[in-house]
Structure formats: structure tokens, C-alpha cells
Motif scaffolding. Sequence first.
Motif, PDB file in Angstrom:
ATOM      1  N   TYR A   3       0.856  -1.184   0.000  1.00 22.37           N
ATOM      2  CA  TYR A   3       0.000   0.000   0.000  1.00 22.37           C
ATOM      3  C   TYR A   3       0.893   1.236   0.000  1.00 22.37           C
ATOM      4  O   TYR A   3       1.738   1.401   0.877  1.00 22.37           O
ATOM      5  N   VAL A   4       0.707   2.087  -1.008  1.00 27.72           N
ATOM      6  CA  VAL A   4       1.498   3.308  -1.153  1.00 27.72           C
ATOM      7  C   VAL A   4       0.543   4.490  -1.218  1.00 27.72           C
ATOM      8  O   VAL A   4      -0.279   4.576  -2.149  1.00 27.72           O
ATOM      9  N   ASP A   5       0.638   5.369  -0.277  1.00 28.36           N
ATOM     10  CA  ASP A   5      -0.213   6.566  -0.262  1.00 28.36           C
ATOM     11  C   ASP A   5       0.402   7.604  -1.194  1.00 28.36           C
ATOM     12  O   ASP A   5       1.407   8.236  -0.853  1.00 28.36           O
ATOM     13  N   ILE A   6      -0.180   7.780  -2.370  1.00 28.26           N
ATOM     14  CA  ILE A   6       0.406   8.701  -3.355  1.00 28.26           C
ATOM     15  C   ILE A   6       0.195  10.164  -2.976  1.00 28.26           C
ATOM     16  O   ILE A   6       0.816  11.048  -3.571  1.00 28.26           O
ATOM     17  N   VAL A   7      -0.675  10.420  -1.992  1.00 30.69           N
ATOM     18  CA  VAL A   7      -0.825  11.789  -1.504  1.00 30.69           C
ATOM     19  C   VAL A   7       0.400  12.167  -0.677  1.00 30.69           C
ATOM     20  O   VAL A   7       0.944  13.266  -0.795  1.00 30.69           O
ATOM     21  N   ARG A   8       0.845  11.243   0.172  1.00 28.01           N
ATOM     22  CA  ARG A   8       2.029  11.484   0.987  1.00 28.01           C
ATOM     23  C   ARG A   8       3.317  11.153   0.246  1.00 28.01           C
ATOM     24  O   ARG A   8       4.397  11.599   0.652  1.00 28.01           O
ATOM     25  N   ASN A   9       3.221  10.351  -0.807  1.00 27.80           N
ATOM     26  CA  ASN A   9       4.400   9.967  -1.598  1.00 27.80           C
ATOM     27  C   ASN A   9       4.161  10.302  -3.064  1.00 27.80           C
ATOM     28  O   ASN A   9       4.021   9.411  -3.910  1.00 27.80           O
ATOM     29  N   PRO A  10       4.093  11.584  -3.400  1.00 32.51           N
ATOM     30  CA  PRO A  10       3.774  11.978  -4.778  1.00 32.51           C
ATOM     31  C   PRO A  10       4.821  11.567  -5.803  1.00 32.51           C
ATOM     32  O   PRO A  10       4.522  11.496  -6.996  1.00 32.51           O
ATOM     33  N   THR A  11       6.040  11.271  -5.355  1.00 36.74           N
ATOM     34  CA  THR A  11       7.078  10.878  -6.311  1.00 36.74           C
ATOM     35  C   THR A  11       6.797   9.518  -6.928  1.00 36.74           C
ATOM     36  O   THR A  11       7.358   9.188  -7.976  1.00 36.74           O
ATOM     37  N   PHE A  12       5.941   8.723  -6.272  1.00 32.26           N
ATOM     38  CA  PHE A  12       5.647   7.389  -6.802  1.00 32.26           C
ATOM     39  C   PHE A  12       5.009   7.474  -8.185  1.00 32.26           C
ATOM     40  O   PHE A  12       5.274   6.634  -9.058  1.00 32.26           O
ATOM     41  N   VAL A  13       4.138   8.448  -8.408  1.00 28.27           N
ATOM     42  CA  VAL A  13       3.425   8.552  -9.693  1.00 28.27           C
ATOM     43  C   VAL A  13       4.361   8.936 -10.830  1.00 28.27           C
ATOM     44  O   VAL A  13       3.989   8.788 -12.000  1.00 28.27           O
ATOM     45  N   GLU A  14       5.567   9.411 -10.512  1.00 29.93           N
ATOM     46  CA  GLU A  14       6.516   9.771 -11.559  1.00 29.93           C
ATOM     47  C   GLU A  14       6.972   8.548 -12.353  1.00 29.93           C
ATOM     48  O   GLU A  14       7.489   8.688 -13.460  1.00 29.93           O
ATOM     49  N   GLN A  15       6.765   7.357 -11.789  1.00 24.74           N
ATOM     50  CA  GLN A  15       7.102   6.139 -12.520  1.00 24.74           C
ATOM     51  C   GLN A  15       6.132   5.881 -13.669  1.00 24.74           C
ATOM     52  O   GLN A  15       6.415   5.076 -14.550  1.00 24.74           O
TER      53      GLN A  15
END
Length: 534
Positions: A166-178
Motif C-alpha cells: 500500500y502506497v499513499d500517493i498523496v504522501r508519496n507523490p514521487t511514486f506517480v513519476e514512474q
Amino acid sequence: MSENEKNIPDMPVSDNQVQTAADTSSPITNDPQESEKIDPARQADTAVSKNNTSPPVKKTMSRKMRHALLSGGITLLVLVCFVLVNLIAGTLTDKFSALTADVTSNKSFALTEQSVNIAKAVSKKVTVTFLSERSAYIAIDPYCKQTAFMAEEMEKYSEGMIEVRYVDIVRNPTFVEQYPSETLSTTDIIIACGDNSRILTVSDLYHFETYSDSYQYIASSEAETALDNAIVSVTTEELTNVVLITDNCSQDYSYFVKTLNSSGYHVCELSLNASDIPSDTDMVLIYAPAQDYTETAVEKLRSFLKKDGKYGKSLLFAADSQDVSTPHLDALLSEYGMELEHGFAFEADSSRINSSSSNFYDGIMCQFFSDRYTSLIKDSHPVITGYSRPISILNAEVAQPLLSYSDYSGLCPFDADDSWDVSSAITGNTFVLAEGRQGSVDNPSVLVVSGTYRVFTKSYYGSAYSNQKYFSTLLASVNHREASHVTLADKVISQFDINISQQTAANLGFVVYALIPILILGVGFTVFLLRRHK
């Protein structure tokens, strides 16, 4: 005894005097004072008084208070333990799905045997990533909780080959850069294996229905089917080489190509004006040509399908729904017994039109004219098309229709004016998808024609309708491979969906919410009474 002694009244004797008389060891004397101190009657009274001596009041109250506190403490401790056990059990079942038990009537949270087998068969590392924290995701809706539980069950059966995270993309916005080309949402799920990935949206996971033409709600879950298909598609080793012809292409094909790539099809782009079709190509895709191909380009397509008389190839032609003159392409279609007509296919039966559409041409739910590719389809989930050109069958020995509109359909000419009458144009069974075959019966080349490219766009192909299921089966068949699409029955979760009778549920509720607390209080009160009178 003298007369004076008889008239002497009894005098009160102090406690100290009684105690002194009782304790003395001297013999009886004739002294009157000593005789008074050792009066036998008073001595007996004193003995009785000593035997019935009560403890001081202060000490008695202290003992009662201790008993009351002890009883209350025991009762409170039992209640606290009861609450803690429930809290711990709830936390453990949230963290570890293996500790849960599915008591819903249709096993909404349990995996089917087919899904268990898929999980066990995974031989490559697969990650299933939810784009929210677990607690936040399962709190969205019971169906989201179901989806998370089933993914975790597949992780358990995969013996370490499937990892759920589970990855919270709100708190970890860099994840969507993939995924720079994707617009990701917190409700999306990414299934990845190596360089292959598949993104599941809510439209992939759930079947929505509309209430009062404005409010959409989840009517059933397709999450298990979506998870199975995504895992199969990213782990498949069976690749089919597809060439997409870019000449004169007028529409965006990126979504359809992405779904093909994630399903074991390797798609590359090619211009027939500049290159030949590679010999290892299995299927050619023509997508919404706005102009005709050259005669040389069409000859390359014809040679590809014949394969020097060996056949066994396929071509998917998704036409542009506009009025396009394509005589060279039309000649190829006629060799396979089909022809694209000049006009729009319309549907006059309002029950066959999607509620979001406001005309006779868009959002039309098709009928299956042939059952050749319908093994994975349920009647409640048809294929949907929009703004399509009708297809005529020129040679029934070579070609056959696959999808059609209803008996209240027909063709509206491109040049129709205000005087055109819908009712007079109704002919019924207007075909919008057909196929033609050439070559041997066992290994033919197949040319599939769709009257519109729209069936492959995200709004249709990615919808809750059966476009993707149907065409997945079709493409697998014409390319001589196993269908990569799994179809399972939808699951419905109701608010009180427990597989017990109403009376049993009432009894269970009484035991949990009334009987057990009453018994605990009763035990505590009994202990209190016993301690009090001890």
C-alpha cells in the motif's frame, strides 16, 4: 445477712472492676468489697460479654470497603478483558486476512478455486500496489475492503510470488513519476511484473448502475476477475506480434495498444508506404483510416494474409465512422465477403441505448448474432458501440456477422436531411461487427471488421460492459492462442449478508450484546455478596 445489708441497692460496676474481678486469682474472703468484686452472677455476665465482643466500628467498615472494592475490581477487570479481546481480534484480522472467516451467504470475501490456482501458478514476482494506505482504502466502501482482502488471499496462496503493498500517493507523490503517461487515482491498483504492468481503475473492479439518472452506485464486484486477468496478463510468456499501420490513421489508439501490450501482445507501429510487414507478424491492426491506402499498401496486406498459401494470419480493421472513400481497402474486404455501408447504424429501441446517450447512434448495446466468441460473456453485460457504420455480408459462405443491433435498427445515410424518416428506415439486424475467412478450415486467415473504432476506446473498451472480455476471446481465437481473459461471477455485498437465519442472527445478537454482559455483571455481584457476608 443483716437488715442493713438487705436494704443496700445494687451499685453499677465499671468495666475495669469486672475485668479486675475476672482476672484475680485470690480466694474468696469475708471482706464486703472483695465479695462485691467476685459476685458469681456478675462474673457469668462478664464471661458472656467477653464471648460476644464485636470488633471496633472503624475496623468493620474498612473490611466491607475492601470486599466491595475487590468485587468491583474483578467485575471491571473482566469487562476490560472482554473489550481488549475484541479490539485485539479486530486488529489482527485487519492485519492478517488469514485469521478471518467469510460467513457471507455467497462467500463474497473468499477466493474461488480458479483464483487460488492462478495464484499458486504464478512463477514470477508480481507486485499488487494499492495507491492508498490500507486503513484508508478499506474504509472507502465494503467493496474496496473485499478487493483488498482478496488480493491478500492471493498473496498468501502464491507462496511469496505475489506481494501486496500500500502506497499513499498523496504522501508519496514521487511514486506517480514512474507512470508519467497515466493519471493515477487513490482508488487505482497497479499490478506489475518486470516491465509489464496493468492499472485497474474502479470501472475495471466494479459494475456500476445508475439510480434516478444521476446517482451511480456499485451494483456488484468484478474485482476478483480483474485481479486474475491482470496477474495473468503481466506474467504471460506467450507473445503475439502485432503491427499497427500508422498510414492515414486519424484517431488516438494509445489506450487499445496499451491493453494489448498488457495482455501478451507485442505491438509495433509501421508505415506500409515505407516498409514491408515483418515475416514474424501474427496480426495487423488498421485503426480508423481517414483516407484510402495505396494499391501497393493493400497488396502488402493481401500477401500477408495469404502467407504464400499457408494462411493462418489475422487482420483487425476498425473503421472510422465518418464517410470515407476507401476503394482499395473496400476491394480487400469484398474478397472476405464483407462491405462497409455509407451511413450510420441507428437503434430505435430505447431499451438498447445506454442511459447516458441522447440519440439513436451512440451508446448502443449490441446483440450477439453469433455465439462464436461469447463463452465469457453474460447476457447482463453486452458489448457497447457508438457511431458505427453498418456492415453488409456479400458472401455468407466466406463471412458471417458477429454483433448486430436489434430488430428496430437500420441505416441512416450520411447525407440524410430533416425529411428523413426513422421509422421507414428500420430494417432490423443491422450488423456492426463481422468476420471473413480464407484458406483451410483448420488454419484460415481471418479478417475482422468493426464498423467503428470506438469499441476500442477507453470510454467503451474500459467500461463495465463486455467489450474487453469479448474481444479478448476473439483476438485469442484468431491468433491461435489461449484466451488470457478469465471471467467469474460477479459478487454482491449486502449490508446484512450473513449466511444464517434471521432467528439465529437475533439469538446471536442477544448472546453477544445482552446475555454475556449480564452474566459478567451477575458473577461480579455474586462475588460481592459472598465477600460481604463472609
